[in-house]
Design a protein around this motif. Structure first.
Motif, short mmCIF file in Angstrom:
data_model
loop_
_atom_site.label_atom_id
_atom_site.label_comp_id
_atom_site.label_asym_id
_atom_site.label_seq_id
_atom_site.Cartn_x
_atom_site.Cartn_y
_atom_site.Cartn_z
N ALA A 97 0.53 -1.54 -0.38
CA ALA A 97 0.03 0.07 0.02
C ALA A 97 0.77 0.90 -0.15
O ALA A 97 0.59 2.26 -0.23
CB ALA A 97 -0.49 -0.40 1.13
N VAL A 98 1.86 1.03 0.88
CA VAL A 98 2.58 1.98 1.07
C VAL A 98 3.24 2.53 -0.79
O VAL A 98 3.69 3.63 -1.39
CB VAL A 98 3.99 2.44 2.25
CG1 VAL A 98 5.65 3.12 2.21
CG2 VAL A 98 2.91 2.08 3.33
N ALA A 99 4.13 1.44 -0.90
CA ALA A 99 4.90 1.58 -2.31
C ALA A 99 3.75 1.93 -3.04
O ALA A 99 4.45 3.10 -4.48
CB ALA A 99 5.14 0.11 -2.56
N GLN A 100 2.42 1.35 -3.22
CA GLN A 100 2.09 1.75 -4.18
C GLN A 100 1.50 2.84 -4.21
O GLN A 100 1.37 3.88 -5.03
CB GLN A 100 0.49 1.57 -4.16
CG GLN A 100 0.09 0.60 -5.34
CD GLN A 100 -1.83 0.08 -5.45
OE1 GLN A 100 -2.69 0.38 -4.72
NE2 GLN A 100 -1.74 -1.06 -5.72
N SER A 101 1.18 3.81 -3.74
CA SER A 101 0.95 4.98 -3.08
C SER A 101 2.07 6.13 -3.73
O SER A 101 2.09 7.63 -4.34
CB SER A 101 0.50 5.48 -1.73
OG SER A 101 0.66 4.89 -0.80
N GLY A 102 3.07 5.68 -2.55
CA GLY A 102 4.66 6.81 -3.22
C GLY A 102 4.60 6.41 -4.29
O GLY A 102 4.96 7.20 -5.18
N MET A 103 4.60 5.91 -5.50
CA MET A 103 4.86 5.66 -6.76
C MET A 103 3.82 6.40 -7.27
O MET A 103 4.65 6.67 -8.57
CB MET A 103 4.95 4.14 -7.23
CG MET A 103 6.26 3.30 -7.43
SD MET A 103 6.28 1.55 -7.70
CE MET A 103 5.54 2.04 -9.13
N LEU A 104 2.41 6.50 -6.76
CA LEU A 104 1.98 7.30 -7.19
C LEU A 104 1.88 8.53 -7.10
O LEU A 104 2.01 9.68 -8.33
CB LEU A 104 0.37 6.94 -7.27
CG LEU A 104 -0.90 7.24 -8.13
CD1 LEU A 104 -1.45 6.23 -9.14
CD2 LEU A 104 -1.84 7.30 -6.51
N VAL A 105 2.44 9.41 -6.27
CA VAL A 105 2.86 10.68 -6.12
C VAL A 105 3.95 11.09 -6.62
O VAL A 105 3.60 11.77 -7.43
CB VAL A 105 2.56 11.33 -4.47
CG1 VAL A 105 3.62 12.33 -4.63
CG2 VAL A 105 1.75 11.10 -4.19
N LEU A 106 4.86 10.24 -6.30
CA LEU A 106 5.70 10.30 -7.16
C LEU A 106 5.62 10.63 -9.40
O LEU A 106 6.10 11.28 -10.39
CB LEU A 106 7.13 8.94 -7.72
CG LEU A 106 8.86 9.73 -8.11
CD1 LEU A 106 9.38 10.69 -7.12
CD2 LEU A 106 9.69 8.14 -7.54
#
Ligand SMILES: [Zn+2]
Ligand SMILES: [Zn+2]
Length: 263
Positions: A97-106
């Motif tokens: 979940a963290v990786a997904q939202s992090g990559m989305l923001v990036l």
């Protein structure tokens, strides 16, 4: 038109550049006479139009930034895809979940940066073309708005780029650029991106993870293709614009006209 009395040759003002041609106007900037061949948009002579065009800063630096940020966004798409395929399944659920939202923001930040750089370049290109005259029929700001206004931005940016290319090199230059392919890839890529977002969020969860993976893969392929098409279009338009600014085209046109007269 200037009215010279019939037969009164001495009072007929002539063009300083072409002593054999009658003047049709006086320049709004320097006040010199200009013939129909020298008259430019805004009632200016050729030299004044040229000087005014050179007062607009060139777009080389912006073209370089636009190209660089396009490559960064393409690279990010590839890295994101590799991450999703290789590492993502190995992560714990919370980490996913963290990786997904992090990559989305990036991804959003990189995408917006690339878009801003591209639009800053488009703005400067339109400004230069309008200064070089004749007017392109849109202000630099309006050319940018056409990329941002919902609905219009599904097809108008294609025409913005097409008009720019047509002004720079006519229909043969338009035909030499991958404009239709670029815009087609852009439109399909946007649809895929939206579908991927819907699949990843709960909306279409029923379709399962595999569909999301396939759509994600396709979306990345389209992003990378878009980068290469966009970079090529930026490069070729910028080269033509630089030539125009350096006055290479200006030299070419009268030579062709003289050859036609001589033949
Ligand atoms: Zn002038
Ligand atoms: Zn002239």
């Amino acid at each position: 038109m200037l009215n010279a009395a019939e037969g009164d040759v001495a009072s007929q003002p002539m063009c300083p550049q072409h002593p054999e041609r009658a003047a049709v106007c006086t320049c709004a900037r320097c006040g010199r006479y200009a013939c129909s061949r020298c008259e430019r948009d805004g009632g200016r002579c050729r030299e004044c139009a040229h000087l005014a065009a050179l007062e607009v800063p060139d777009s080389r630096a912006r073209a370089r930034w636009a190209t660089l940020t396009q490559y960064v966004s393409g690279g990010a798409a590839v890295l994101g895809l590799l991450f999703n395929l290789l590492f993502y399944p190995e992560l714990q659920r919370e980490a996913q979940a963290v990786a997904q939202s992090g990559m989305l923001v990036l991804g959003v930040i990189i995408g917006i940066t690339a878009q801003v750089c591209l639009l800053m370049w488009v703005h400067r290109v339109v400004r230069q073309l309008n200064a070089l005259g004749p007017d392109l029929g849109m202000t630099p700001a309006w050319a940018v708005w056409l990329w941002l206004i919902p609905f219009l931005n599904w097809w108008k940016p294609y025409y913005v780029m097409r008009d720019i290319a047509e002004r720079l090199g006519g229909m043969s230059f338009v035909a030499s650029l991958p404009l239709q392919l670029w815009w087609g890839v852009n439109v399909v890529g946007r649809i895929l991106e939206k579908a991927e977002g819907d699949l990843l969020s709960s909306k279409l969860q029923a379709l399962g993870g595999t569909t999301a993976e396939v759509v994600g893969l396709l979306s990345s392929v389209f992003s990378v293709a878009l980068v290469f098409l966009c970079v090529r279009i930026i490069k070729e338009i910028q080269v033509r614009l630089d030539q125009r600014r350096e006055g290479l085209d200006e030299v070419e046109t009268p030579a062709a006209g003289d050859a036609a007269v001589a033949a």
